[in-house]
Design an enzyme around this catalytic site. Structure first.
Site, PDB file in Angstrom:
ATOM      1  N   HIS A  80      -1.752  -0.528   7.352  1.00 21.99           N
ATOM      2  CA  HIS A  80      -2.298   0.467   6.434  1.00 21.99           C
ATOM      3  C   HIS A  80      -3.376  -0.212   5.595  1.00 21.99           C
ATOM      4  O   HIS A  80      -3.397  -1.444   5.453  1.00 21.99           O
ATOM      5  CB  HIS A  80      -1.207   1.004   5.523  1.00 21.99           C
ATOM      6  CG  HIS A  80      -0.189   1.843   6.231  1.00 21.99           C
ATOM      7  ND1 HIS A  80       0.714   2.625   5.553  1.00 21.99           N
ATOM      8  CD2 HIS A  80       0.079   2.024   7.549  1.00 21.99           C
ATOM      9  CE1 HIS A  80       1.492   3.254   6.421  1.00 21.99           C
ATOM     10  NE2 HIS A  80       1.126   2.894   7.648  1.00 21.99           N
ATOM     11  N   GLU A  82      -3.927  -0.575   2.434  1.00 24.44           N
ATOM     12  CA  GLU A  82      -3.468  -1.435   1.338  1.00 24.44           C
ATOM     13  C   GLU A  82      -2.937  -2.763   1.871  1.00 24.44           C
ATOM     14  O   GLU A  82      -3.208  -3.822   1.290  1.00 24.44           O
ATOM     15  CB  GLU A  82      -2.364  -0.732   0.529  1.00 24.44           C
ATOM     16  CG  GLU A  82      -2.788   0.575  -0.091  1.00 24.44           C
ATOM     17  CD  GLU A  82      -2.520   1.796   0.773  1.00 24.44           C
ATOM     18  OE1 GLU A  82      -2.376   2.889   0.205  1.00 24.44           O
ATOM     19  OE2 GLU A  82      -2.450   1.664   2.025  1.00 24.44           O
ATOM     20  N   CYS A 110       1.987   4.796   0.529  1.00 23.58           N
ATOM     21  CA  CYS A 110       3.293   5.155   1.081  1.00 23.58           C
ATOM     22  C   CYS A 110       4.337   4.200   0.495  1.00 23.58           C
ATOM     23  O   CYS A 110       3.988   3.198  -0.148  1.00 23.58           O
ATOM     24  CB  CYS A 110       3.250   5.069   2.605  1.00 23.58           C
ATOM     25  SG  CYS A 110       3.193   3.378   3.241  1.00 23.58           S
ATOM     26  N   CYS A 113       3.658   0.487   1.459  1.00 20.74           N
ATOM     27  CA  CYS A 113       2.522  -0.116   0.754  1.00 20.74           C
ATOM     28  C   CYS A 113       2.816  -0.284  -0.734  1.00 20.74           C
ATOM     29  O   CYS A 113       2.470  -1.300  -1.331  1.00 20.74           O
ATOM     30  CB  CYS A 113       1.264   0.718   0.978  1.00 20.74           C
ATOM     31  SG  CYS A 113       0.691   0.680   2.692  1.00 20.74           S
TER      32      CYS A 113
END
Length: 175
Positions: A80, A82, A110, A113
Site C-alpha cells: 500500500h 503508506e 487501512c 497501514c
C-alpha cells in the site's frame, strides 16, 4: 456450554478487560498552510499507483519519502502507498527519524497501514478521502484511523482528514 462459545466469550472478556484501561491517544490535528501542497503530492503519487493511493512523508517542510500503491506490480498485497513510503524512508534513514514526521495519504489508512504508522511512532497523519468515502468506491475494512489510534495506549498521534478528498475520490472514476 461448548468449547467455541467458551472461547468466544473468553476472547470478548479479555478484549473488554484490555481496552477498559486504554486511553484515547488520538488528537485532532490542526491543518497548516503547507498541508494542501503536500496532499497534492500524495494525490499525484496516487495517479501513478496500481490502485489510486499515494503517500508522502514530510519533515520540516521537506519531502523525505514518496509511496504509491504497488501491490499488483510487486505481487505484494501489503504494498500500500503508506507502507511503500515507510519502507522507502527506512531504506535511507533511521527509524527514530520517523518520530518527527507527517504522513500524508490520499486515502485514510487501512488498519494494516495505520498499525504501521503507529508502530513507527509517526506523530501526525493527514489524509484526503475517509474510509467511509472510499467504501463508496471500493471495498474497505470499516475501521477508522481514529478508532485504531484510540485503541493504542502507548502512542499519541494527531490526525486530520478530509483535505482535498474530492480530488482523491475522482481518481477512482478514471478507468
Amino acid at each position: 456450554m461448548d468449547r467455541r462459545t467458551l472461547l468466544i466469550g473468553g476472547t470478548l472478556l479479555a478484549a473488554a478487560t484490555l481496552t477498559r484501561n486504554a486511553h484515547a491517544r488520538f488528537k485532532a490535528a490542526e491543518l497548516t498552510a503547507e498541508d494542501s501542497y503536500f496532499m497534492d503530492l500524495a494525490i499525484a503519487q496516487a495517479k501513478e499507483g496500481d490502485y489510486p493511493f499515494g503517500a508522502v512523508i514530510v519533515k520540516e517542510k521537506r519531502v523525505l519519502a514518496l509511496g504509491k500503491n504497488s501491490s499488483k506490480r510487486n505481487g505484494d498485497p501489503t504494498a500500500h502507498a503508506e507502507m511503500v513510503a515507510i519502507r522507502t524512508f527506512l531504506a535511507a534513514r533511521e527509524p527514530d527519524e520517523l518520530k518527527h514526521t507527517t504522513l500524508y495519504a490520499s486515502g485514510e489508512p487501512c488498519p494494516m497501514c495505520m498499525g504501521a504508522i503507529i508502530w513507527c511512532h509517526i506523530p501526525r497523519l493527514v489524509y484526503a478521502a475517509s474510509i467511509a468515502e472510499l467504501a463508496t468506491k471500493i471495498g474497505q475494512i470499516d475501521i477508522t484511523s481514529q478508532q485504531i489510534a484510540n485503541a493504542t495506549p502507548f502512542a499519541d498521534i494527531e490526525i486530520a482528514g478530509g483535505l482535498l478528498s474530492g480530488n482523491s475520490l475522482r481518481l477512482f472514476d478514471k478507468g
